[in-house]
Design a protein around this motif. Structure first.
Motif, PDB file in Angstrom:
ATOM      1  N   GLY A 205       0.778  -1.224   0.000  1.00  0.00           N
ATOM      2  CA  GLY A 205       0.000   0.000   0.000  1.00  0.00           C
ATOM      3  C   GLY A 205       0.812   1.277   0.000  1.00  0.00           C
ATOM      4  N   LYS A 206       2.034   1.221  -0.500  1.00  0.00           N
ATOM      5  CA  LYS A 206       2.893   2.400  -0.499  1.00  0.00           C
ATOM      6  C   LYS A 206       2.786   3.159  -1.833  1.00  0.00           C
ATOM      7  CE  LYS A 206       4.607   1.385   3.557  1.00  0.00           C
ATOM      8  NZ  LYS A 206       4.336   2.222   4.752  1.00  0.00           N
ATOM      9  N   PHE A 207       3.093   4.467  -1.757  1.00  0.00           N
ATOM     10  CA  PHE A 207       3.027   5.329  -2.933  1.00  0.00           C
ATOM     11  C   PHE A 207       4.324   6.114  -3.074  1.00  0.00           C
ATOM     12  CE2 PHE A 207      -1.339   4.593  -1.724  1.00  0.00           C
ATOM     13  CZ  PHE A 207      -2.009   4.440  -2.937  1.00  0.00           C
ATOM     14  N   ALA A 208       4.848   6.164  -4.312  1.00  0.00           N
ATOM     15  CA  ALA A 208       6.040   6.943  -4.623  1.00  0.00           C
ATOM     16  C   ALA A 208       5.691   7.960  -5.701  1.00  0.00           C
ATOM     17  CB  ALA A 208       7.169   6.045  -5.102  1.00  0.00           C
ATOM     18  N   LEU A 209       6.229   9.160  -5.564  1.00  0.00           N
ATOM     19  CA  LEU A 209       5.967  10.238  -6.512  1.00  0.00           C
ATOM     20  C   LEU A 209       7.257  10.637  -7.210  1.00  0.00           C
ATOM     21  CD1 LEU A 209       4.184  12.529  -7.723  1.00  0.00           C
ATOM     22  CD2 LEU A 209       4.759  13.881  -5.695  1.00  0.00           C
ATOM     23  N   VAL A 210       7.213  10.708  -8.544  1.00  0.00           N
ATOM     24  CA  VAL A 210       8.346  11.166  -9.354  1.00  0.00           C
ATOM     25  C   VAL A 210       7.928  12.452 -10.054  1.00  0.00           C
ATOM     26  CG1 VAL A 210       9.868  10.648 -11.301  1.00  0.00           C
ATOM     27  CG2 VAL A 210       9.216   8.822  -9.708  1.00  0.00           C
ATOM     28  N   ILE A 211       8.636  13.545  -9.760  1.00  0.00           N
ATOM     29  CA  ILE A 211       8.360  14.842 -10.364  1.00  0.00           C
ATOM     30  C   ILE A 211       9.467  15.162 -11.360  1.00  0.00           C
ATOM     31  CG2 ILE A 211       8.084  17.312  -9.936  1.00  0.00           C
ATOM     32  CD1 ILE A 211       7.134  16.636  -7.120  1.00  0.00           C
ATOM     33  N   GLY A 212       9.098  15.325 -12.636  1.00  0.00           N
ATOM     34  CA  GLY A 212      10.080  15.610 -13.672  1.00  0.00           C
ATOM     35  C   GLY A 212      10.486  14.342 -14.390  1.00  0.00           C
ATOM     36  N   LEU A 213      10.102  14.209 -15.656  1.00  0.00           N
ATOM     37  CA  LEU A 213      10.302  12.956 -16.384  1.00  0.00           C
ATOM     38  C   LEU A 213      11.275  13.130 -17.540  1.00  0.00           C
ATOM     39  CD1 LEU A 213       6.586  11.754 -16.320  1.00  0.00           C
ATOM     40  CD2 LEU A 213       8.498  10.888 -14.940  1.00  0.00           C
ATOM     41  N   GLY A 214      12.426  13.715 -17.220  1.00  0.00           N
ATOM     42  CA  GLY A 214      13.519  13.771 -18.176  1.00  0.00           C
ATOM     43  C   GLY A 214      14.343  12.494 -18.092  1.00  0.00           C
ATOM     44  N   GLY A 215      15.641  12.596 -18.404  1.00  0.00           N
ATOM     45  CA  GLY A 215      16.491  11.412 -18.402  1.00  0.00           C
ATOM     46  C   GLY A 215      16.523  10.705 -17.065  1.00  0.00           C
ATOM     47  N   LEU A 216      16.615  11.448 -15.952  1.00  0.00           N
ATOM     48  CA  LEU A 216      16.682  10.840 -14.627  1.00  0.00           C
ATOM     49  C   LEU A 216      15.325  10.325 -14.177  1.00  0.00           C
ATOM     50  CD1 LEU A 216      19.309  12.693 -14.721  1.00  0.00           C
ATOM     51  CD2 LEU A 216      19.162  12.687 -12.234  1.00  0.00           C
ATOM     52  N   GLY A 217      14.279  11.124 -14.403  1.00  0.00           N
ATOM     53  CA  GLY A 217      12.955  10.756 -13.910  1.00  0.00           C
ATOM     54  C   GLY A 217      12.427   9.477 -14.519  1.00  0.00           C
ATOM     55  N   LEU A 218      12.634   9.280 -15.819  1.00  0.00           N
ATOM     56  CA  LEU A 218      12.141   8.068 -16.473  1.00  0.00           C
ATOM     57  C   LEU A 218      12.901   6.830 -15.981  1.00  0.00           C
ATOM     58  CD1 LEU A 218      11.543   9.300 -20.137  1.00  0.00           C
ATOM     59  CD2 LEU A 218       9.810   8.640 -18.438  1.00  0.00           C
ATOM     60  N   ILE A 219      14.194   6.992 -15.721  1.00  0.00           N
ATOM     61  CA  ILE A 219      14.938   5.864 -15.157  1.00  0.00           C
ATOM     62  C   ILE A 219      14.514   5.628 -13.710  1.00  0.00           C
ATOM     63  CG2 ILE A 219      17.229   5.026 -14.503  1.00  0.00           C
ATOM     64  CD1 ILE A 219      18.349   6.284 -16.989  1.00  0.00           C
ATOM     65  N   ALA A 220      14.181   6.693 -12.973  1.00  0.00           N
ATOM     66  CA  ALA A 220      13.714   6.534 -11.598  1.00  0.00           C
ATOM     67  C   ALA A 220      12.451   5.692 -11.545  1.00  0.00           C
ATOM     68  CB  ALA A 220      13.458   7.900 -10.963  1.00  0.00           C
ATOM     69  N   VAL A 221      11.550   5.891 -12.494  1.00  0.00           N
ATOM     70  CA  VAL A 221      10.336   5.073 -12.549  1.00  0.00           C
ATOM     71  C   VAL A 221      10.698   3.599 -12.694  1.00  0.00           C
ATOM     72  CG1 VAL A 221       8.272   4.544 -13.921  1.00  0.00           C
ATOM     73  CG2 VAL A 221       8.888   6.929 -13.461  1.00  0.00           C
ATOM     74  N   GLN A 222      11.672   3.302 -13.542  1.00  0.00           N
ATOM     75  CA  GLN A 222      12.094   1.910 -13.744  1.00  0.00           C
ATOM     76  C   GLN A 222      12.733   1.325 -12.484  1.00  0.00           C
ATOM     77  OE1 GLN A 222      14.102   1.246 -17.682  1.00  0.00           O
ATOM     78  NE2 GLN A 222      13.736   3.436 -17.954  1.00  0.00           N
ATOM     79  N   ILE A 223      13.550   2.123 -11.809  1.00  0.00           N
ATOM     80  CA  ILE A 223      14.201   1.647 -10.587  1.00  0.00           C
ATOM     81  C   ILE A 223      13.165   1.375  -9.501  1.00  0.00           C
ATOM     82  CG2 ILE A 223      15.805   2.276  -8.735  1.00  0.00           C
ATOM     83  CD1 ILE A 223      17.356   3.904 -10.859  1.00  0.00           C
ATOM     84  N   LEU A 224      12.218   2.290  -9.333  1.00  0.00           N
ATOM     85  CA  LEU A 224      11.151   2.100  -8.344  1.00  0.00           C
ATOM     86  C   LEU A 224      10.342   0.850  -8.663  1.00  0.00           C
ATOM     87  CD1 LEU A 224      10.025   5.801  -7.968  1.00  0.00           C
ATOM     88  CD2 LEU A 224      10.817   4.355  -6.085  1.00  0.00           C
ATOM     89  N   LYS A 225      10.070   0.617  -9.935  1.00  0.00           N
ATOM     90  CA  LYS A 225       9.311  -0.565 -10.353  1.00  0.00           C
ATOM     91  C   LYS A 225      10.064  -1.846 -10.003  1.00  0.00           C
ATOM     92  CE  LYS A 225       5.597  -2.048 -12.599  1.00  0.00           C
ATOM     93  NZ  LYS A 225       4.221  -1.705 -12.161  1.00  0.00           N
TER      94      LYS A 225
END
Length: 350
Positions: free
Chosen positions: A174-194
């Motif tokens: 039931g946890k939530f993570a927020l990524v603000i800014g979807l440039g080069g770092l942000g899109l990779i952050a989504v993958q890492i969180l996943k």
């Protein structure tokens, strides 16, 4: 050899012919496979004023996200395979303080006495045909594609470090993570969180195409602008997110992160926007919400990032440019028309 050189503050870089480097003791010469063009480079030549950071004073070759093949080694270097592909860990500290000996050159205790911050950050970097780096800064890539791997040195390592420190806030259901800014770092952050968490990932940006990419990676997206925070909190059932990662780092985005945060959450500022302040107040801040910033990561973590890349858990979104077209890549960065990461390929076809 050709190289992209930072020649002055508020001055666009130049493509110049410079002498091919020679590795000294403890150093390795690499034939550059790929060099990522980062917004930090744009900040150095486009936004920094003289005197702000003497470690970045010109002239030097840009490029702090670099991969390459070993061409030759300097005196005393052992254990480095000739012709093999390596990724360069960009930060270079004094090498002897407590932080450096644990592989965290980013937090070198003697940083104020250093004439540079790293390869491509004061020292000549990878926007060239060849680059020299300390042998201790090389991370083997094996048979992985070294060109697409180049952005891992910053665009993946930086969010990985920030996310790894925030994992205690994302453990459990039931946890939530927020990524603000979807440039080069942000899109990779989504993958890492996943890959590392079971959290619901909420991603937000002003660009529709960037949010579309994040959705492909498994994120729930919320457009920036009016109603942004309300929509984020609605997704979390009104409780707010458990961890937020701001890859922009201006007052408005930090405010969004803090307004979206839940009690006992962690908000990490990763982007170095520095354009406006964030105003903190006790009664408008969730209780025990941590607000921190992070910078890059450790060489050990870069080994872990490469492992994720080899396992297919991280796939940087890359647009390739020849070295002759490198200045076009930087102009696209300045204009905000690049999605993901521009990678300069000095040798071979793009």
């Amino acid at each position: 050899m050709k190289a992209v050189v930072h020649t002055g503050y508020h001055t666009f870089p130049s493509l110049k012919d410079i002498e091919k480097p020679t590795p000294g003791p403890g150093e390795v010469l690499l034939k550059v496979a790929g060099a990522g063009a980062c917004h930090s480079d744009v900040a150095i030549f486009h936004e920094f004023d003289e005197g702000l950071n003497p470690q970045m004073d010109p002239e030097f070759v840009l490029g702090h996200e670099t991969s390459g093949w070993v061409e030759s080694v300097g005196e005393g270097v052992t254990g480095i395979e000739q012709g093999a592909a390596y990724l360069i860990y960009g930060p270079v500290g004094c090498g002897v303080c407590r932080a450096c000996t644990r592989g965290q050159d980013t937090y070198c205790e003697n940083a104020s006495t250093m004439a540079y911050a790293g390869v491509g950050l004061g020292l000549n970097g990878g926007m060239a045909e060849y680059v020299v780096a300390p042998a201790r800064n090389l991370v083997p890539l094996g048979d992985a594609d070294p060109v697409d791997a180049a952005p891992l040195a910053d665009a993946a390592l930086t969010p990985y470090h920030a996310i790894k420190l925030a994992l205690p806030h994302l453990n459990g259901g039931g946890k939530f993570a927020l990524v603000i800014g979807l440039g080069g770092l942000g899109l990779i952050a989504v993958q890492i969180l996943k890959a590392l968490t079971g959290a619901t990932i909420i991603a937000t940006d002003m660009k529709e195409e960037a949010m579309a990419e994040a959705e492909k990676l498994g994120a729930v997206t919320v457009p920036g602008g009016e109603g942004q925070v309300e929509r984020i909190r609605e997704i979390t059932g009104g409780q707010g997110v458990d961890a937020a990662f701001d890859f922009v780092g201006v007052g408005a985005t930090v405010t969004t992160a803090m307004q979206s945060a839940g009690r006992q959450s962690r908000v990490t500022i990763v982007g170095i926007g520095n354009l406006s302040p964030y105003e903190w107040a006790f009664l408008t801040t969730p209780y025990e919400a941590e607000l921190v910033n992070t910078y890059w990561g450790t060489v050990e973590e870069l080994h872990e990032v490469v492992d994720m890349y080899k396992a297919g858990q991280i796939t940087p979104q890359v647009t390739r440019y020849s070295l002759d077209d490198a200045l076009e890549a930087y102009q696209a960065l300045v204009d905000g028309t690049i999605s993901g990461r521009a990678v300069i390929v000095p040798h071979g076809e793009v």
